[in-house]
Write a protein that holds these residues in place. Structure first.
Motif, short mmCIF file in Angstrom:
data_model
loop_
_atom_site.label_atom_id
_atom_site.label_comp_id
_atom_site.label_asym_id
_atom_site.label_seq_id
_atom_site.Cartn_x
_atom_site.Cartn_y
_atom_site.Cartn_z
N GLU A 119 0.81 -1.26 -0.03
CA GLU A 119 -0.04 0.01 0.00
C GLU A 119 1.10 1.11 0.08
N ALA A 120 1.97 1.05 0.73
CA ALA A 120 2.98 2.46 0.72
C ALA A 120 3.51 2.68 -0.48
N SER A 121 3.80 1.75 -1.33
CA SER A 121 4.02 1.92 -2.77
C SER A 121 4.28 0.78 -3.30
N PRO A 122 3.72 0.56 -4.74
CA PRO A 122 3.56 -0.58 -5.32
C PRO A 122 5.10 -0.90 -5.80
N LEU A 123 6.07 0.07 -6.08
CA LEU A 123 7.44 -0.47 -6.34
C LEU A 123 8.21 -0.28 -4.87
N TYR A 124 8.36 -1.51 -4.31
CA TYR A 124 9.21 -0.98 -2.94
C TYR A 124 10.67 -1.80 -3.01
N ASP A 125 11.38 -1.12 -2.15
CA ASP A 125 12.69 -1.65 -2.22
C ASP A 125 12.76 -2.88 -1.18
N MET A 126 13.36 -3.88 -1.61
CA MET A 126 13.14 -5.33 -0.96
C MET A 126 13.90 -5.31 0.38
N ARG A 127 14.76 -4.26 0.77
CA ARG A 127 15.49 -4.41 1.98
C ARG A 127 14.52 -3.62 3.00
N GLU A 128 13.66 -2.76 2.50
CA GLU A 128 12.71 -2.32 3.49
C GLU A 128 11.58 -2.99 3.79
N TYR A 129 11.03 -3.58 2.66
CA TYR A 129 10.20 -4.81 2.64
C TYR A 129 10.57 -5.98 3.89
N ASP A 130 11.93 -6.06 3.81
CA ASP A 130 12.37 -7.15 4.78
C ASP A 130 12.43 -6.57 6.31
N ALA A 131 12.70 -5.07 6.32
CA ALA A 131 12.71 -4.36 7.78
C ALA A 131 11.51 -4.72 7.93
N VAL A 132 10.45 -4.48 7.51
CA VAL A 132 9.03 -4.34 7.88
C VAL A 132 8.38 -5.69 8.02
#
Ligand code: ADP
Ligand code: ASP
Ligand code: MG
Length: 420
Positions: free
Chosen positions: A56-69
């Protein structure tokens, strides 16, 4: 005295009451003198919610931040279980992936464990402390970033910890009491298997039975970690504590083929809904065409699973059907569009409304007729097969998604797997 790794999945830690139930399972083992490391998943639904927020935050997201979340869900459960254990009078502490440390490669979102941990945790549990480790997360040491191991990855964390601790058993507690001949939620007549070989479990997992993450089985097989699947929903006090010489009367043991006396020809049936079918129609039938189709897909790191090629009646053209992961369908179509200059003319059709149904069993190595029975059973139900693939111990067919349950049930009966 044994070293025991106990892993609890999402439904087993879904709320505080369930976490208290988990603590009683741990208590049983500790009171019997076993050294215990616990691996926990996020509470049921939490990881899905975290993934949803990222998208929802962004359809194109940074995978490193995905993991952080998405790695945070496990941290909550580990802390809560440690608190509950402490309140019961036990010494316990939580460990995050980076604290262990569970080192992984940099494939964020589905990282592989590169180094199997042991050291610190081992010392602590030998001193009588209970280690509560977050499943699913690790650390990518090069950039010092949190990584996650792919959905269902807590199983893999548990096996890795068992390797690091040279544990006597890796117990995977979940919401079913073992590995069944097929998903018991689809086929009520599914039977629990007392034992299943690593190889069969590996096929079952990779072909869609999500009871164990595929990589956890790979690791257990390589390092010969005895792994059991059991239910956390049985009253903790009604179960006997683990003893090395008495592991066979509960759950399902994943072990070497040689340890299984009564081997069936077919041990299980799996289904996977995450494949999509692509058909290229009327491609020129000449040397090199397959390379021009599959080369660019492979360059784009798109995995192709099943492949079927038919020659059209004019003899000059061919139809090429193959499957990719549903999540990669759009990208695959895009790659093919760009490669059209090289491939030449084709029309394209695609569908994600398909399912792959597989029958698995090491007995296939020595018995003929398993495939024939599969095709006959499906034809009797009027189910059309779009593609077939085989290996030494499995046969998979691609069929319309609407027939998935019918096919699994019919095959389950046809191979004599139904419980009485
Ligand atoms: P956890 O949250 O404990 O990790 P999972 O949902 O990942 O649990 O895995 C358990 C589920 O796997 C069961 O609820 C069951 O529906 C499903 N499943 C699929 N195939 C099988 C099988 N062959 N045997 C047992 N369970 C299976
Ligand atoms: N919480 C993670 C997931 O839902 C990991 C796991 O449960 O094994 O995929
Ligand atoms: Mg799981």
């Amino acid at each position: 005295m044994a070293t025991v790794v106990m892993k609890f999945g999402g439904t087993s830690v879904a709320n505080i009451e369930r976490i208290q139930n988990v603590a009683r399972h741990v208590k049983r083992e500790v009171d019997a003198g076993n050294k215990v490391a616990v691996v926990v998943s996020a509470m049921a639904g939490v990881t899905n919610q975290l993934v949803g927020w990222v998208k929802e935050a962004s359809p194109l997201y940074d995978m490193r931040e995905y993991d952080a979340v998405v790695g945070t869900g496990e941290q909550v459960t580990a802390g809560l279980l440690a608190i509950v254990l402490q309140s019961m009078g036990y010494r316990a502490r939580s460990w995050s992936g980076w604290q262990v440390p569970i080192k992984t490669n940099s494939a964020h979102g589905s990282a592989r464990i590169a180094d199997v941990p042991g050291g610190d945790i081992r010392k602590r549990i030998e001193g009588g402390e209970i280690a509560v480790v977050t499943g699913f997360q690790g650390i990518e040491p090069k950039d010092n970033r949190i990584s996650t191991l792919g959905r269902g990855g807590s199983d893999t964390s548990a096996v890795a910890i068992a390797i690091g601790l040279e544990a006597d058993i890796c117990d995977i507690y979940t919401d079913v009491d073992g590995v069944y001949t097929t998903d018991p939620r689809i086929v009520p007549k599914a039977r629990r298997l007392a034992k299943i070989s690593y190889e069969e479990m590996l096929e079952m997992a990779s072909l869609g039975s999500k009871v164990l993450q595929t990589r956890s089985v790979e690791l257990a097989m390589v390092y010969k970690i005895k792994t059991r699947v059991l239910s956390s929903f049985v009253a903790p006090e009604a179960m006997k504590p683990f003893r090395i010489d008495d592991i066979e009367n509960i759950g399902t043991i994943v072990c070497d083929e040689e340890e299984i006396v009564e081997q069936q020809i077919v041990s299980g049936i799996a289904y996977a809904k995450d494949e999509a079918k692509v058909t290229l129609l009327k491609v020129d039938d000449k040397p090199g065409v397959a390379a021009r189709i599959f080369g660019p897909l492979s360059d784009a790191s798109i995995n192709v699973d099943m492949i079927v090629q038919n020659v059209t009646p004019d003899g000059k053209h061919t139809d090429m059907t193959f499957t990719v992961h549903t999540g990669e369908l759009a990208r695959a179509l895009d790659v093919l569009k760009k490669a059209k200059v090289d491939i030449g003319h084709f029309d394209v059709k695609s569908s994600a409304d398909v399912v792959k149904v597989s029958v698995i069993g090491v007995g296939m190595r020595s018995h003929a007729g398993v495939a024939a029975r599969m095709f006959k059973t499906l034809s009797e139900k009027g189910i059309n097969i779009h593609a077939i693939s085989t290996s030494e111990i499995k046969i998979s067919v691609l069929i319309d998604a609407a027939y998935a349950e019918l096919a699994v049930r019919a095959l389950h009966t046809a191979y004599g797997l139904d419980s009485d």
